[in-house]
Write an enzyme that holds these catalytic residues in place. Sequence first.
Site, PDB file in Angstrom:
ATOM      1  N   ARG A  15      62.029 -44.678 -10.045  1.00 33.15           N
ATOM      2  CA  ARG A  15      62.975 -44.881  -8.950  1.00 33.15           C
ATOM      3  C   ARG A  15      62.943 -46.341  -8.499  1.00 33.15           C
ATOM      4  O   ARG A  15      62.012 -47.075  -8.802  1.00 33.15           O
ATOM      5  CB  ARG A  15      62.627 -43.954  -7.772  1.00 33.15           C
ATOM      6  N   LYS A  74      57.578 -45.693  -3.469  1.00 32.32           N
ATOM      7  CA  LYS A  74      56.255 -45.101  -3.271  1.00 32.32           C
ATOM      8  C   LYS A  74      55.292 -46.068  -2.596  1.00 32.32           C
ATOM      9  O   LYS A  74      55.509 -47.267  -2.552  1.00 32.32           O
ATOM     10  CB  LYS A  74      55.677 -44.627  -4.608  1.00 32.32           C
ATOM     11  N   TYR A  93      57.886 -44.710   1.273  1.00 30.61           N
ATOM     12  CA  TYR A  93      57.011 -43.561   1.526  1.00 30.61           C
ATOM     13  C   TYR A  93      55.569 -44.051   1.552  1.00 30.61           C
ATOM     14  O   TYR A  93      55.162 -44.871   0.718  1.00 30.61           O
ATOM     15  CB  TYR A  93      57.156 -42.508   0.424  1.00 30.61           C
ATOM     16  N   HIS A  95      52.606 -41.711   3.235  1.00 25.29           N
ATOM     17  CA  HIS A  95      51.717 -40.544   3.194  1.00 25.29           C
ATOM     18  C   HIS A  95      50.254 -40.950   3.419  1.00 25.29           C
ATOM     19  O   HIS A  95      49.357 -40.601   2.649  1.00 25.29           O
ATOM     20  CB  HIS A  95      51.867 -39.811   1.851  1.00 25.29           C
ATOM     21  N   GLU A 117      58.791 -41.028   5.537  1.00 24.91           N
ATOM     22  CA  GLU A 117      58.559 -39.618   5.839  1.00 24.91           C
ATOM     23  C   GLU A 117      58.356 -39.306   7.309  1.00 24.91           C
ATOM     24  O   GLU A 117      58.297 -38.131   7.693  1.00 24.91           O
ATOM     25  CB  GLU A 117      57.374 -39.079   5.023  1.00 24.91           C
ATOM     26  N   LEU A 238      54.571 -28.757   5.350  1.00 26.28           N
ATOM     27  CA  LEU A 238      54.561 -30.132   5.829  1.00 26.28           C
ATOM     28  C   LEU A 238      54.273 -30.169   7.320  1.00 26.28           C
ATOM     29  O   LEU A 238      54.926 -29.480   8.110  1.00 26.28           O
ATOM     30  CB  LEU A 238      55.918 -30.810   5.579  1.00 26.28           C
ATOM     31  N   VAL A 265      53.518 -28.862  -3.984  1.00 28.52           N
ATOM     32  CA  VAL A 265      54.394 -29.959  -3.585  1.00 28.52           C
ATOM     33  C   VAL A 265      53.823 -30.693  -2.365  1.00 28.52           C
ATOM     34  O   VAL A 265      54.147 -31.854  -2.121  1.00 28.52           O
ATOM     35  CB  VAL A 265      55.820 -29.442  -3.295  1.00 28.52           C
ATOM     36  N   ILE A 267      51.037 -31.931  -2.094  1.00 27.80           N
ATOM     37  CA  ILE A 267      49.920 -32.772  -2.524  1.00 27.80           C
ATOM     38  C   ILE A 267      50.026 -34.192  -1.975  1.00 27.80           C
ATOM     39  O   ILE A 267      49.002 -34.867  -1.785  1.00 27.80           O
ATOM     40  CB  ILE A 267      49.818 -32.783  -4.069  1.00 27.80           C
ATOM     41  N   ASP A 268      51.236 -34.670  -1.691  1.00 22.23           N
ATOM     42  CA  ASP A 268      51.377 -35.996  -1.080  1.00 22.23           C
ATOM     43  C   ASP A 268      50.600 -36.102   0.224  1.00 22.23           C
ATOM     44  O   ASP A 268      50.145 -37.180   0.598  1.00 22.23           O
ATOM     45  CB  ASP A 268      52.853 -36.302  -0.792  1.00 22.23           C
ATOM     46  N   VAL A 296      51.502 -33.217  -9.063  1.00 22.76           N
ATOM     47  CA  VAL A 296      52.004 -34.578  -9.237  1.00 22.76           C
ATOM     48  C   VAL A 296      52.493 -35.113  -7.893  1.00 22.76           C
ATOM     49  O   VAL A 296      53.286 -34.455  -7.204  1.00 22.76           O
ATOM     50  CB  VAL A 296      53.125 -34.618 -10.285  1.00 22.76           C
ATOM     51  N   ASN A 298      54.356 -37.714  -7.211  1.00 24.09           N
ATOM     52  CA  ASN A 298      55.710 -38.286  -7.170  1.00 24.09           C
ATOM     53  C   ASN A 298      56.641 -37.449  -8.048  1.00 24.09           C
ATOM     54  O   ASN A 298      57.289 -37.953  -8.968  1.00 24.09           O
ATOM     55  CB  ASN A 298      55.723 -39.759  -7.586  1.00 24.09           C
TER      56      ASN A 298
END
Length: 369
Positions: A15, A74, A93, A95, A117, A238, A265, A267-268, A296, A298
């Site tokens: 990205r 990221k 982002y 996190h 986020e 979240l 999902v 995991i971030d 993962v 990302n």
Amino acid sequence: MRIGVPAEVKDHEYRVGVTPDGVALLVSAGHGVRVQAGAGTAIGFTDEGYRARGADIVGSATEAYDADLIVKVKEPQRQELPLIRAGSTLFCYLHLAADPELATALLASGATCIAYETVTAQGELPLLVPMSQVAGRLSIQVGAAALTLANGGRGVLLSGVPGVPPARVVIVGGGTVGANAARMAVGVGADVTLLDNSPPRLRHLEDVFGARLKTLHATPHAIADSVRNADLVVGAVLLPAKRAPRLLSREIMRAMAAGAALVDVSIDQGGIADTSRPTTHSEPMYVEEGVVHYCVTNMPAATARTSTLALTEVTLPYVEALASKGLATAFREDPGLRDGLNLHGGSVTCRPLADDLGFAWTAPDDVGF
């Protein structure tokens, strides 16, 4: 304002923070935009396309980071940290609740860090929504792959076939990720149960999906019982700016069928299972307690062109506001954008993040915003 767009260096991260059309808009507003060579090549955004829209193409990350406003996707990787300096603003982002080491390093840099986020608008997280939609939909695709024998799974087809029942999919969390995972899982004909702790949200999802989706209030017993009997679990919880709650103990994971799968999902923000740990697109899966884990950090990079177009559609107005108005005015006019301010000048300015990390909190007003 000088705006820098570095190439992403995280594993298989294709990205890019600004598209060529976004560059044209920023340049027309009087800003200079530096794009690192090759930043968008993998997804069809060529250096020539950026240059034609007014960007300066620079050959190194050092040059891209030499800007007032750095726009990327990221969180900075370890090799990028020395390039971040006091007086610059990083917009991406972050996190940080799941990575205190990164938080500490960014604090030491003295830079201003605004996290996609945690930007808010009308009670929602507008810069998280598009990637949550992508990740939620991808979770079912990668979950289907995780269930194949080649990847250590139990050899279950999500849809089943006539005479053979479909797979049991359990989604923990009914927000944007969970709703999009449910859309995909229901669409392929899986037996889908979604758990959330908000009765209004459960009622809404039932109105949307009808009898195709089973809903449960997310009590500890209901989560444990559902997960133990699942073929595929999707972690979709979240808590903004905070570490994800650990809802799945090692004991629960051990009780799942051998070859079942978890796509976490969350995991971030640290993941919802005791057995979850970050993975990459190069090595996305591992087996622990007999369960195939996909963690993962990302996920949307797997569909980087779609993801970039969806993300930059919502981030560009904020980039333009920050560049044209300056931080103080942009924050004053948009309190939701100010909610995205995580760090400034060595201070943690996001209270949930400070609480989670055990750091001192400084109110944005006290740092001039």
